[in-house]
Motif scaffolding. Sequence first.
Motif, short mmCIF file in Angstrom:
data_model
loop_
_atom_site.label_atom_id
_atom_site.label_comp_id
_atom_site.label_asym_id
_atom_site.label_seq_id
_atom_site.Cartn_x
_atom_site.Cartn_y
_atom_site.Cartn_z
N ARG A 38 0.83 -1.21 0.00
CA ARG A 38 0.00 0.00 0.00
C ARG A 38 0.86 1.26 0.00
O ARG A 38 0.55 2.23 -0.70
CB ARG A 38 -0.94 -0.01 1.21
CG ARG A 38 -2.15 -0.93 1.04
CD ARG A 38 -3.18 -0.69 2.12
NE ARG A 38 -2.71 -1.13 3.43
CZ ARG A 38 -2.85 -2.36 3.89
NH1 ARG A 38 -3.45 -3.27 3.14
NH2 ARG A 38 -2.40 -2.68 5.09
N ARG A 39 1.95 1.25 0.76
CA ARG A 39 2.84 2.42 0.77
C ARG A 39 3.43 2.66 -0.62
O ARG A 39 3.51 3.81 -1.08
CB ARG A 39 3.96 2.22 1.79
CG ARG A 39 3.58 2.58 3.22
CD ARG A 39 4.81 2.66 4.13
NE ARG A 39 5.39 1.35 4.37
CZ ARG A 39 5.03 0.54 5.37
NH1 ARG A 39 4.08 0.92 6.20
NH2 ARG A 39 5.60 -0.64 5.53
N ASP A 46 1.18 9.33 -5.82
CA ASP A 46 1.43 10.71 -5.41
C ASP A 46 2.54 11.37 -6.22
O ASP A 46 2.57 12.61 -6.34
CB ASP A 46 1.78 10.76 -3.92
CG ASP A 46 0.60 10.36 -3.03
OD1 ASP A 46 -0.54 10.32 -3.54
OD2 ASP A 46 0.83 10.08 -1.84
N LEU A 47 3.43 10.57 -6.79
CA LEU A 47 4.52 11.12 -7.61
C LEU A 47 4.19 11.11 -9.10
O LEU A 47 5.07 11.34 -9.94
CB LEU A 47 5.81 10.34 -7.35
CG LEU A 47 6.38 10.53 -5.93
CD1 LEU A 47 7.60 9.64 -5.71
CD2 LEU A 47 6.75 11.99 -5.68
N GLY A 48 2.93 10.86 -9.43
CA GLY A 48 2.47 10.99 -10.81
C GLY A 48 2.36 9.70 -11.59
O GLY A 48 2.02 9.73 -12.78
N ILE A 280 9.35 -1.20 -13.44
CA ILE A 280 10.14 -1.40 -12.23
C ILE A 280 9.41 -2.38 -11.32
O ILE A 280 8.19 -2.46 -11.32
CB ILE A 280 10.40 -0.06 -11.51
CG1 ILE A 280 9.08 0.66 -11.19
CG2 ILE A 280 11.31 0.82 -12.37
CD1 ILE A 280 9.26 1.93 -10.40
N GLY A 281 10.18 -3.13 -10.54
CA GLY A 281 9.58 -4.16 -9.67
C GLY A 281 10.07 -4.06 -8.25
O GLY A 281 10.68 -5.01 -7.74
N MET A 289 11.39 4.72 -4.51
CA MET A 289 11.83 6.11 -4.56
C MET A 289 13.13 6.25 -5.35
O MET A 289 13.30 7.19 -6.13
CB MET A 289 12.00 6.65 -3.15
CG MET A 289 10.69 6.79 -2.37
SD MET A 289 9.60 8.04 -3.09
CE MET A 289 10.54 9.52 -2.76
N ASP A 290 14.05 5.33 -5.14
CA ASP A 290 15.31 5.35 -5.88
C ASP A 290 15.05 5.22 -7.38
O ASP A 290 15.63 5.94 -8.20
CB ASP A 290 16.23 4.23 -5.40
CG ASP A 290 17.52 4.16 -6.19
OD1 ASP A 290 18.44 4.94 -5.89
OD2 ASP A 290 17.61 3.34 -7.13
#
Length: 348
Positions: A38-39, A46-48, A280-281, A289-290
């Motif tokens: 969920r996070r 939230d980052l698009g 990405i996985g 985030m990275d």
Amino acid sequence: MRYRPLGQGTGLRVSELALGSGLFGTRWGYGAQPDEVRRMLHTYRDLGGNFIDTADFYQFGEAETQIGDFLEGQRDQFIVASKYTLGGASSPAVATTGNNRKNLIQSVEASLRRLRTDHIDLLWVHMSDGLTDVEEIMRGLDDTVRAGKVVYVGFSDFPAWRISRAATIAELRGWTRVSAIQTQYSLVERASDREILPMARAFDMGITAWSPLGGGLLTGKYRRGESGRATTFGRVIHHESTAQKKLVMDVVLEVAGETGQSASQIALAWLLAQGIVPIIGPRTTEQLMDNIEACSVRLSGEQICKLDEASALQPEFPADFLADPFQSDRLAGGDPAKLYETTSKPVR
């Protein structure tokens, strides 16, 4: 995060990084717990991010279920891609796997229930079963689109000749077009350069890449002695098993040092520069985030060339034969400039 069209002509705009969900759950014995899933989903949104890639097979259905819970009340904000072929059970029956139309119908219905939605935006045929003719597959996919349960269709892990045949049949019959492909592609896995990517570009298909970090190899963490898929999961993993892979890692880390970015960000930025959508996985929000930070990385032309050269495949027939200057000079009457015009679109 910016957005780009998925292929030419669909008009479908997806975020430049797709969020893969292969590690959303723990039924495979390796993956993320629900709270961490969920996070990651909330952070990505939230980052698009708007492009979520899943499959009935991922964590034996658990990934789709967790995505379905997240989508409640915001379904229309996302492009959701799923796959059928391998089935959603840990021990599937023969009748619940394959590319056949029976499995297509029952798999789509099961995915819709887990995703808690009435349609899948992009349905991938997960991989070839070696049995079902592509005409049968395309007719079944067209039926699901006409029924309103699927919007776009694509192929994952199929040879180029089968995808091109499917696309041609669909065009001739007036069926739903093949909008995109998914293939394993990264700085340590460029076999798709030979046939799959040129085919996709010739047919104006969107290109997505799974395992864009080579199963974690391109993060550089194994050189640091850290654990990951190679030490815990053990499937679809790359190692520094050849001189070229060692060279690629050396160059990636060199460019990372020049830019002040992480190795994974350099590997993803190289893919983004090719016009490819990396899937990405991540297993953790920190990894996510990275990865997303790669969207702000701008590699110089020299750095891209350096990465290209380190990872390039040796040409094989017929590419090496056709690249022989004798042929091109002969066709051009001794002056290639008289015969060929520069074009941004490959010859079909």
